[in-house]
Motif scaffolding. Sequence first.
Motif, PDB file in Angstrom:
ATOM      1  N   GLU A 147     -17.588  23.460  30.180  1.00 44.21           N
ATOM      2  CA  GLU A 147     -18.154  22.188  30.463  1.00 44.21           C
ATOM      3  C   GLU A 147     -18.758  21.848  28.558  1.00 44.21           C
ATOM      4  O   GLU A 147     -18.465  20.693  28.047  1.00 44.21           O
ATOM      5  CB  GLU A 147     -18.470  21.573  31.464  1.00 44.21           C
ATOM      6  N   VAL A 148     -19.092  22.825  27.988  1.00 47.63           N
ATOM      7  CA  VAL A 148     -19.167  21.702  26.413  1.00 47.63           C
ATOM      8  C   VAL A 148     -18.478  22.174  26.201  1.00 47.63           C
ATOM      9  O   VAL A 148     -17.836  21.371  24.585  1.00 47.63           O
ATOM     10  CB  VAL A 148     -20.486  23.166  26.363  1.00 47.63           C
ATOM     11  N   LYS A 149     -17.675  23.234  26.194  1.00 52.92           N
ATOM     12  CA  LYS A 149     -16.007  23.209  25.371  1.00 52.92           C
ATOM     13  C   LYS A 149     -15.221  22.447  25.909  1.00 52.92           C
ATOM     14  O   LYS A 149     -13.956  22.174  24.530  1.00 52.92           O
ATOM     15  CB  LYS A 149     -15.508  25.019  25.436  1.00 52.92           C
ATOM     16  N   GLY A 150     -14.999  22.199  26.596  1.00 55.30           N
ATOM     17  CA  GLY A 150     -14.393  20.741  27.345  1.00 55.30           C
ATOM     18  C   GLY A 150     -14.939  20.029  26.038  1.00 55.30           C
ATOM     19  O   GLY A 150     -13.877  18.475  26.447  1.00 55.30           O
ATOM     20  N   GLN A 151     -15.408  19.342  25.473  1.00 48.35           N
ATOM     21  CA  GLN A 151     -15.758  18.300  24.833  1.00 48.35           C
ATOM     22  C   GLN A 151     -15.673  17.857  23.419  1.00 48.35           C
ATOM     23  O   GLN A 151     -15.021  17.028  23.034  1.00 48.35           O
ATOM     24  CB  GLN A 151     -17.466  18.320  24.282  1.00 48.35           C
ATOM     25  N   TYR A 152     -14.457  19.867  22.969  1.00 48.00           N
ATOM     26  CA  TYR A 152     -14.101  19.448  21.505  1.00 48.00           C
ATOM     27  C   TYR A 152     -12.381  20.300  22.494  1.00 48.00           C
ATOM     28  O   TYR A 152     -11.832  20.828  22.095  1.00 48.00           O
ATOM     29  CB  TYR A 152     -14.491  20.394  21.584  1.00 48.00           C
ATOM     30  N   ALA A 153     -12.070  19.287  23.255  1.00 45.47           N
ATOM     31  CA  ALA A 153     -10.650  20.458  23.870  1.00 45.47           C
ATOM     32  C   ALA A 153      -9.843  19.792  22.564  1.00 45.47           C
ATOM     33  O   ALA A 153      -9.238  18.475  22.319  1.00 45.47           O
ATOM     34  CB  ALA A 153     -10.287  18.740  24.886  1.00 45.47           C
ATOM     35  N   LEU A 154      -8.025  20.435  22.426  1.00 48.14           N
ATOM     36  CA  LEU A 154      -7.134  20.148  22.484  1.00 48.14           C
ATOM     37  C   LEU A 154      -6.672  19.102  22.186  1.00 48.14           C
ATOM     38  O   LEU A 154      -6.512  18.182  23.647  1.00 48.14           O
ATOM     39  CB  LEU A 154      -6.166  21.524  22.486  1.00 48.14           C
ATOM     40  N   ARG A 155      -6.767  18.144  20.974  1.00 46.13           N
ATOM     41  CA  ARG A 155      -5.806  17.086  20.868  1.00 46.13           C
ATOM     42  C   ARG A 155      -4.023  17.300  20.463  1.00 46.13           C
ATOM     43  O   ARG A 155      -3.664  17.463  19.991  1.00 46.13           O
ATOM     44  CB  ARG A 155      -5.981  16.245  20.051  1.00 46.13           C
ATOM     45  N   LYS A 156      -3.387  16.340  21.676  1.00 45.20           N
ATOM     46  CA  LYS A 156      -2.068  16.717  21.741  1.00 45.20           C
ATOM     47  C   LYS A 156      -1.627  16.347  20.345  1.00 45.20           C
ATOM     48  O   LYS A 156      -1.917  14.785  19.965  1.00 45.20           O
ATOM     49  CB  LYS A 156      -1.253  15.662  22.755  1.00 45.20           C
ATOM     50  N   GLY A 157      -0.903  16.729  19.732  1.00 40.84           N
ATOM     51  CA  GLY A 157      -0.223  16.922  18.426  1.00 40.84           C
ATOM     52  C   GLY A 157      -0.632  16.905  17.438  1.00 40.84           C
ATOM     53  O   GLY A 157      -0.718  16.642  16.365  1.00 40.84           O
ATOM     54  N   THR A 158      -2.301  17.595  17.329  1.00 42.42           N
ATOM     55  CA  THR A 158      -3.181  17.612  16.206  1.00 42.42           C
ATOM     56  C   THR A 158      -3.594  19.100  16.248  1.00 42.42           C
ATOM     57  O   THR A 158      -3.411  19.471  15.221  1.00 42.42           O
ATOM     58  CB  THR A 158      -4.663  17.120  15.894  1.00 42.42           C
ATOM     59  N   ASN A 159      -3.120  20.335  16.918  1.00 43.80           N
ATOM     60  CA  ASN A 159      -3.208  21.768  16.855  1.00 43.80           C
ATOM     61  C   ASN A 159      -4.811  22.119  15.964  1.00 43.80           C
ATOM     62  O   ASN A 159      -5.078  22.283  15.494  1.00 43.80           O
ATOM     63  CB  ASN A 159      -2.268  22.258  15.495  1.00 43.80           C
ATOM     64  N   ALA A 160      -5.764  20.955  17.108  1.00 35.92           N
ATOM     65  CA  ALA A 160      -7.271  21.282  16.360  1.00 35.92           C
ATOM     66  C   ALA A 160      -7.822  20.780  17.798  1.00 35.92           C
ATOM     67  O   ALA A 160      -7.602  20.371  18.703  1.00 35.92           O
ATOM     68  CB  ALA A 160      -7.805  20.393  15.247  1.00 35.92           C
ATOM     69  N   GLY A 161      -8.970  21.724  18.215  1.00 36.35           N
ATOM     70  CA  GLY A 161      -9.379  21.666  19.543  1.00 36.35           C
ATOM     71  C   GLY A 161      -9.670  22.886  20.236  1.00 36.35           C
ATOM     72  O   GLY A 161      -8.410  23.383  19.211  1.00 36.35           O
ATOM     73  N   TRP A 162     -10.376  23.353  21.306  1.00 37.85           N
ATOM     74  CA  TRP A 162     -10.321  23.778  22.333  1.00 37.85           C
ATOM     75  C   TRP A 162      -9.125  23.821  23.517  1.00 37.85           C
ATOM     76  O   TRP A 162      -8.710  22.787  24.127  1.00 37.85           O
ATOM     77  CB  TRP A 162     -11.213  24.243  23.016  1.00 37.85           C
ATOM     78  N   GLU A 163      -8.503  24.968  24.031  1.00 39.27           N
ATOM     79  CA  GLU A 163      -7.284  24.781  25.108  1.00 39.27           C
ATOM     80  C   GLU A 163      -8.169  26.190  25.875  1.00 39.27           C
ATOM     81  O   GLU A 163      -7.914  27.270  25.046  1.00 39.27           O
ATOM     82  CB  GLU A 163      -5.893  24.865  24.219  1.00 39.27           C
ATOM     83  N   LYS A 164      -7.743  26.017  27.355  1.00 37.66           N
ATOM     84  CA  LYS A 164      -7.752  27.762  28.329  1.00 37.66           C
ATOM     85  C   LYS A 164      -6.159  27.646  29.211  1.00 37.66           C
ATOM     86  O   LYS A 164      -5.867  26.332  29.750  1.00 37.66           O
ATOM     87  CB  LYS A 164      -9.105  27.540  28.710  1.00 37.66           C
ATOM     88  N   LEU A 165      -4.894  28.713  28.520  1.00 41.35           N
ATOM     89  CA  LEU A 165      -4.792  28.399  30.459  1.00 41.35           C
ATOM     90  C   LEU A 165      -3.601  27.334  29.550  1.00 41.35           C
ATOM     91  O   LEU A 165      -3.055  27.466  30.721  1.00 41.35           O
ATOM     92  CB  LEU A 165      -5.640  28.725  31.420  1.00 41.35           C
ATOM     93  N   THR A 166      -3.383  27.469  28.598  1.00 40.01           N
ATOM     94  CA  THR A 166      -2.121  26.531  28.438  1.00 40.01           C
ATOM     95  C   THR A 166      -1.018  26.579  28.031  1.00 40.01           C
ATOM     96  O   THR A 166       0.080  25.418  27.834  1.00 40.01           O
ATOM     97  CB  THR A 166      -2.761  24.644  28.152  1.00 40.01           C
ATOM     98  N   GLN A 167      -0.755  27.265  27.455  1.00 40.98           N
ATOM     99  CA  GLN A 167       0.127  27.781  26.357  1.00 40.98           C
ATOM    100  C   GLN A 167       1.039  28.687  27.162  1.00 40.98           C
ATOM    101  O   GLN A 167       0.873  29.760  27.770  1.00 40.98           O
ATOM    102  CB  GLN A 167      -0.015  27.994  24.845  1.00 40.98           C
ATOM    103  N   ILE A 168       2.322  27.912  27.998  1.00 44.13           N
ATOM    104  CA  ILE A 168       3.680  28.356  28.868  1.00 44.13           C
ATOM    105  C   ILE A 168       4.667  28.229  27.812  1.00 44.13           C
ATOM    106  O   ILE A 168       4.962  28.356  27.615  1.00 44.13           O
ATOM    107  CB  ILE A 168       3.690  28.232  30.030  1.00 44.13           C
ATOM    108  N   ARG A 169       4.879  30.387  28.037  1.00 43.60           N
ATOM    109  CA  ARG A 169       6.083  30.013  26.402  1.00 43.60           C
ATOM    110  C   ARG A 169       7.047  30.358  27.197  1.00 43.60           C
ATOM    111  O   ARG A 169       7.270  31.308  28.360  1.00 43.60           O
ATOM    112  CB  ARG A 169       5.377  31.672  25.911  1.00 43.60           C
ATOM    113  N   PRO A 170       8.217  30.143  27.300  1.00 44.42           N
ATOM    114  CA  PRO A 170       9.669  30.105  27.839  1.00 44.42           C
ATOM    115  C   PRO A 170      10.104  31.609  28.287  1.00 44.42           C
ATOM    116  O   PRO A 170      10.761  31.955  29.126  1.00 44.42           O
ATOM    117  CB  PRO A 170      11.016  29.509  26.006  1.00 44.42           C
TER     118      PRO A 170
END
Length: 329
Positions: A86-109
Amino acid sequence: MTTPEYALTELARESRMGGAGTEATDREIRRISLRDFERRREEVTGELWSAAADIGFFQLVDHGIDLAEVERAFGAAEALFALPDEVKGQYALRKGTNAGWEKLTQIRPSTGTPDQKESYQVTRPRMAGLWPTDAELDGFAATMLGFERRCWEVATLVLSCFADRLGLPRDFFTAAHDPAAPTYQSTLRLLHYFPVPPEAQATPGIWRAGAHTDFDCLTLLFQREGEGGLQVMPGAEADGERWTSVPATADAITCNIGDMLMRWSDDALPSTFHRVRLPAPGEYAGPRYSLAFFAQANTDVVISSPAGRYPDITARDYLLQRIQANFGS
């Protein structure tokens, strides 16, 4: 030569069929020393070009970044990832910026399943509101920005050698990756791969990072001793999907050519598939941390094909094209 843009579809098909590949243990990942670089520039340039043109991967030693500085960056990364979601989620990755935190969101082909990791991206001009407070992580921003600068220095040094071989001005790539410009888009990525319980080690289709190529010019990867799993598959081994493990040592920076430099070199320097596999039974299966710096040309820089093989394209549009091709957004 088949470029990664088109080879990815076939690799994805094969991976979804369950083929894990066999390990090609005779493949060498060359270690190149940067010691006494100015005196040895021509020699080092030859070694870098040979390794890069061969398999697109090599390791740098005597690179000038002190191990204590690397460990400080790793320590700061561990402290970040230890924060509650919940703390890291305050700094979540912003779409199109490649900046911030993400978790389990990258799904590769190549897998169709999420990479088993979380990450935090530092892209200098895009970090407003994305730094943890000093109360949460004292000195975190200063540590990361200082380390990012050291990575940029090593990356542009290596790229200056490639500029020499490509007949470009020596400072060509340094100017193309200008951190003072608002169009700067090189990224430092902090990575935390989750521990793997024994029952998950044999689960098909689960990867710490599925097979992919990088979209940038040059990637610098810092690993910790004993926290392995990185594998590469040079084009010559693609038919048999044979993978070679890259040693995880604290003294070396593992480097690889990205799609952007492959295009800039008219495919002379290959962008090679790589992945991070799950630990095998008996191997260390705890958390794995790594630090990756992606040298990506500033958004407004034009990538021109020396021999006219590819049309001109800005670095911004090229990255957008690659992201859409791989992730559909």
